[in-house]
Design a protein around this motif. Sequence first.
Motif, PDB file in Angstrom:
ATOM      1  N   GLN A 160      58.869   1.556   4.797  1.00 20.45           N
ATOM      2  CA  GLN A 160      57.507   0.812   5.207  1.00 20.45           C
ATOM      3  C   GLN A 160      56.430   1.555   4.965  1.00 20.45           C
ATOM      4  N   ALA A 161      56.401   2.835   4.635  1.00 20.02           N
ATOM      5  CA  ALA A 161      55.058   3.582   4.135  1.00 20.02           C
ATOM      6  C   ALA A 161      54.547   3.056   2.820  1.00 20.02           C
ATOM      7  N   ALA A 162      55.654   2.766   1.989  1.00 16.50           N
ATOM      8  CA  ALA A 162      55.275   2.281   0.497  1.00 16.50           C
ATOM      9  C   ALA A 162      54.726   0.712   0.617  1.00 16.50           C
ATOM     10  N   LEU A 163      55.647  -0.112   1.492  1.00 16.27           N
ATOM     11  CA  LEU A 163      54.954  -1.149   1.533  1.00 16.27           C
ATOM     12  C   LEU A 163      53.535  -1.376   2.562  1.00 16.27           C
ATOM     13  N   ASP A 164      53.029  -0.341   3.243  1.00 13.86           N
ATOM     14  CA  ASP A 164      52.076  -0.513   3.863  1.00 13.86           C
ATOM     15  C   ASP A 164      50.939  -0.261   2.662  1.00 13.86           C
ATOM     16  N   ARG A 165      51.638   0.971   1.735  1.00 17.00           N
ATOM     17  CA  ARG A 165      50.285   1.467   0.997  1.00 17.00           C
ATOM     18  C   ARG A 165      50.044   0.172  -0.350  1.00 17.00           C
ATOM     19  N   LEU A 166      50.939  -0.456  -0.515  1.00 20.53           N
ATOM     20  CA  LEU A 166      50.896  -1.535  -1.555  1.00 20.53           C
ATOM     21  C   LEU A 166      50.209  -2.828  -1.045  1.00 20.53           C
ATOM     22  N   PHE A 167      50.708  -3.322   0.186  1.00 23.11           N
ATOM     23  CA  PHE A 167      50.318  -4.612   0.674  1.00 23.11           C
ATOM     24  C   PHE A 167      49.862  -4.580   2.289  1.00 23.11           C
ATOM     25  N   LEU A 168      50.814  -4.072   3.023  1.00 24.12           N
ATOM     26  CA  LEU A 168      50.501  -4.352   4.352  1.00 24.12           C
ATOM     27  C   LEU A 168      49.396  -3.700   4.915  1.00 24.12           C
ATOM     28  N   THR A 169      48.846  -2.585   4.975  1.00 24.12           N
ATOM     29  CA  THR A 169      47.748  -1.854   5.525  1.00 24.12           C
ATOM     30  C   THR A 169      46.797  -1.583   4.378  1.00 24.12           C
TER      31      THR A 169
END
Lengths: 197, 197
Positions: free
Chosen positions: B7-16
């Motif tokens: 989740q942290a990687a997805l947040d960093r790239l796209f979600l947040t």
Amino acid sequence: MPPTLDQAALDRLFLTARTQNGWLPTPVSDAQLRRIYDIMKMGPTSANSCPARFVFLRTPEAKARLLPALSPGNVDKTKAAPVTAIIGYDARFYDLLPKLFPHRPDMKDNFAANARLADITAFRNGTLQGAYFMIAARACGLDVGGMSGFDNAKVDAEFFPDGRVKSNFLCNLGHGDPAKVLPKLPRLDFDEACTLL
Amino acid sequence: MPPTLDQAALDRLFLTARTQNGWLPTPVSDAQLRRIYDIMKMGPTSANSCPARFVFLRTPEAKARLLPALSPGNVDKTKAAPVTAIIGYDARFYDLLPKLFPHRPDMKDNFAANARLADITAFRNGTLQGAYFMIAARACGLDVGGMSGFDNAKVDAEFFPDGRVKSNFLCNLGHGDPAKVLPKLPRLDFDEACTLL
């Protein structure tokens, strides 16, 4: 939040990921397609224009409509892939800007009055979103195989007959067959592609 | 390799992750620019064409050459950013295909003989690489702010006077000022952008 992605994540997205030419029979679920979309849709576009449109071909019957438009070298792998995505863009994306960019109601009219600006914005930003889509699919554990060897006019006539959406490129999705990956091709060095000023 | 990004990687790239409009003075090093390039260059392009070219503006003097081409709303943030990238594409990318796609020496001639195909291939794949660049910068812990509000012809005349490289879009790089992020804009729902067949 960690300051950077770890090596395994970079490998999965870019460094060891490979374009796939053959596919294992492992299926791709609709839930996976929705998950990929919900990640990639957050990527940035100009004026939040979000022009990309996606058609997911999941059955032999749906893919049969695409096959006559493909270059010969793309037929077998497209048949074998669990899902083939047609990545297109909405040439009238600006009709949705009152929803997507509500603080600037004039933006819709700017694009409506300038067909060349609208076309280039749709293609540029729809292509950025196509890249986000491939990266998001890899982030979700799938492999991808992009393809631009096809007849866009045939695809548009078959899948987008009202003329509003234009096909951009295709992308097979699933779990790749490692036996069919081609040798890794070279890339340009930093100094061949980049200038520091 | 883990099956998916966390989740942290997805947040960093796209979600947040958010497009940045203001910048902290934290510098961006040349080593960071090289690291971003070495990640993004591995992303897929048609026939491994790799048409994107990057000019990194790191000083007030270099940026002064760009400012007259910018839309008024893009001037202050470009001045404040540690680095501004001009993302362009090589209209004669096919001259490098004997190196990049050595098993198909005919590909260079195919593009050289078809200017429309070459143009659309350069723009599409250069734009895919522009997206890879922004995602790779985020993966390396930087923030980005893409911009297409500028006069491409002025940028081309100033930075690419021989006419071979064409500007595509601009991207500020650095550590964003959270106080200057705009409210998050809505995205299209899956069923507005996607069709399952």
